[in-house]
Design a protein around this motif. Sequence first.
Motif, PDB file in Angstrom:
ATOM      1  N   VAL A  35      -0.866   4.475  10.702  1.00 32.74           N
ATOM      2  CA  VAL A  35      -0.642   5.651   9.993  1.00 32.74           C
ATOM      3  C   VAL A  35      -0.358   5.661   8.575  1.00 32.74           C
ATOM      4  O   VAL A  35      -0.751   6.236   7.506  1.00 32.74           O
ATOM      5  CB  VAL A  35       0.171   6.433  10.626  1.00 32.74           C
ATOM      6  CG1 VAL A  35       0.652   7.766   9.787  1.00 32.74           C
ATOM      7  CG2 VAL A  35      -0.286   6.934  12.166  1.00 32.74           C
ATOM      8  N   ALA A  36       0.641   4.562   8.233  1.00 32.82           N
ATOM      9  CA  ALA A  36       1.003   4.507   6.897  1.00 32.82           C
ATOM     10  C   ALA A  36      -0.105   4.040   5.959  1.00 32.82           C
ATOM     11  O   ALA A  36      -0.084   4.405   4.819  1.00 32.82           O
ATOM     12  CB  ALA A  36       2.101   3.248   6.943  1.00 32.82           C
ATOM     13  N   TYR A  48       1.110  -0.100   1.851  1.00 29.76           N
ATOM     14  CA  TYR A  48       1.714   0.891   2.886  1.00 29.76           C
ATOM     15  C   TYR A  48       3.305   0.587   3.299  1.00 29.76           C
ATOM     16  O   TYR A  48       3.528   1.260   4.083  1.00 29.76           O
ATOM     17  CB  TYR A  48       0.802   0.943   4.084  1.00 29.76           C
ATOM     18  CG  TYR A  48       0.527  -0.352   5.053  1.00 29.76           C
ATOM     19  CD1 TYR A  48       1.417  -0.723   6.042  1.00 29.76           C
ATOM     20  CD2 TYR A  48      -0.637  -0.997   4.948  1.00 29.76           C
ATOM     21  CE1 TYR A  48       1.322  -1.779   6.805  1.00 29.76           C
ATOM     22  CE2 TYR A  48      -0.858  -1.847   5.788  1.00 29.76           C
ATOM     23  CZ  TYR A  48       0.155  -2.447   6.632  1.00 29.76           C
ATOM     24  OH  TYR A  48      -0.005  -3.386   7.548  1.00 29.76           O
ATOM     25  N   THR A  49       3.739  -0.452   2.852  1.00 34.88           N
ATOM     26  CA  THR A  49       5.114  -0.835   3.413  1.00 34.88           C
ATOM     27  C   THR A  49       6.179   0.530   3.158  1.00 34.88           C
ATOM     28  O   THR A  49       6.910   0.690   3.960  1.00 34.88           O
ATOM     29  CB  THR A  49       5.751  -1.962   2.492  1.00 34.88           C
ATOM     30  OG1 THR A  49       5.018  -3.162   2.944  1.00 34.88           O
ATOM     31  CG2 THR A  49       7.184  -2.422   2.925  1.00 34.88           C
ATOM     32  N   ILE A 154      -9.756  -0.258   5.120  1.00 37.11           N
ATOM     33  CA  ILE A 154      -9.483  -1.611   6.062  1.00 37.11           C
ATOM     34  C   ILE A 154      -8.010  -1.491   5.960  1.00 37.11           C
ATOM     35  O   ILE A 154      -7.168  -1.862   5.199  1.00 37.11           O
ATOM     36  CB  ILE A 154      -9.985  -2.650   5.277  1.00 37.11           C
ATOM     37  CG1 ILE A 154     -11.562  -2.097   5.061  1.00 37.11           C
ATOM     38  CG2 ILE A 154      -9.794  -3.601   6.354  1.00 37.11           C
ATOM     39  CD1 ILE A 154     -12.140  -3.103   3.754  1.00 37.11           C
ATOM     40  N   ALA A 155      -7.475  -1.013   7.300  1.00 33.93           N
ATOM     41  CA  ALA A 155      -5.860  -1.060   7.268  1.00 33.93           C
ATOM     42  C   ALA A 155      -5.466  -2.514   7.902  1.00 33.93           C
ATOM     43  O   ALA A 155      -5.929  -2.653   9.150  1.00 33.93           O
ATOM     44  CB  ALA A 155      -5.530   0.064   8.571  1.00 33.93           C
ATOM     45  N   VAL A 156      -5.048  -3.314   7.045  1.00 37.36           N
ATOM     46  CA  VAL A 156      -4.901  -4.519   7.513  1.00 37.36           C
ATOM     47  C   VAL A 156      -3.529  -4.915   8.141  1.00 37.36           C
ATOM     48  O   VAL A 156      -2.304  -4.579   7.474  1.00 37.36           O
ATOM     49  CB  VAL A 156      -4.992  -5.840   6.154  1.00 37.36           C
ATOM     50  CG1 VAL A 156      -4.803  -6.974   6.493  1.00 37.36           C
ATOM     51  CG2 VAL A 156      -6.308  -5.497   5.595  1.00 37.36           C
ATOM     52  N   ARG A 187      -0.158  -4.664   3.985  1.00 31.55           N
ATOM     53  CA  ARG A 187       1.571  -4.084   3.938  1.00 31.55           C
ATOM     54  C   ARG A 187       1.954  -4.312   2.563  1.00 31.55           C
ATOM     55  O   ARG A 187       2.933  -3.537   2.120  1.00 31.55           O
ATOM     56  CB  ARG A 187       1.862  -5.051   4.814  1.00 31.55           C
ATOM     57  CG  ARG A 187       3.533  -4.832   5.267  1.00 31.55           C
ATOM     58  CD  ARG A 187       4.058  -5.682   6.267  1.00 31.55           C
ATOM     59  NE  ARG A 187       4.099  -7.211   5.991  1.00 31.55           N
ATOM     60  CZ  ARG A 187       4.588  -7.958   6.593  1.00 31.55           C
ATOM     61  NH1 ARG A 187       5.062  -7.887   7.701  1.00 31.55           N
ATOM     62  NH2 ARG A 187       4.540  -9.292   6.155  1.00 31.55           N
ATOM     63  N   SER A 188       1.600  -5.473   1.750  1.00 31.83           N
ATOM     64  CA  SER A 188       1.947  -5.816   0.523  1.00 31.83           C
ATOM     65  C   SER A 188       1.236  -6.767  -0.397  1.00 31.83           C
ATOM     66  O   SER A 188       0.171  -7.275   0.412  1.00 31.83           O
ATOM     67  CB  SER A 188       3.458  -6.351   0.493  1.00 31.83           C
ATOM     68  OG  SER A 188       3.459  -7.826   0.998  1.00 31.83           O
TER      69      SER A 188
END
Length: 204
Positions: A35-36, A48-49, A154-156, A187-188
Amino acid sequence: AAKQSDLATILMGAQQTYPKKMVTHNWGNLFRDLVAAIVADALGEQSYTMMAKLLVEDMPVLERALQQAGRWLDTYWICAFAVNQHAGICGGNPNRDTDPVLGVEHPVCACSLPKAFNDTAPLFAGRSVGCEMNKFDDMMRLLAHRDAGFGQVIAVDAQFDLFNRAWCVGELAEARREGMSQAMQLRSGRDLAERQEGLRGLRG
């Protein structure tokens, strides 16, 4: 389970709705991070962090940001929601997969909806007509041809397992073939730098 429907149909009030983007993700990823990643994409962020942190600690901030940016009603195609799990995998957990947060085995559903897998008759070109899980490439082609702006997020996941999943890599390749825009959500930035060498083998 009472409605035996995909969640997207319920959320959209059974109204036909076309997504602006599809999301490629690893099912082993935390749902929070999925979701983030979507929220980060909607807000034009590259990682997305912070979104994940706000989802847990201050969700109204994200809601206001999406509304102010005019992105509150953006639509994203997510397989877990758009594919009717009751027509396929809901009745079994053969690998005894567990919830990554709770550590408990995923329960199975006792619904009576008939299941259709890739080899379930009737077949066309060797694939089941009724199965919803074998039509991702068809879905991507249809939406890409319908809307030139249709893209892929692409949600890694934190471990980069997405790039070791054949299903996910297949979606990446299909999006590239169709000329879809592809946006990677990490994430970063540090994660990418640390795993850059290992990802080079995916090129080709």
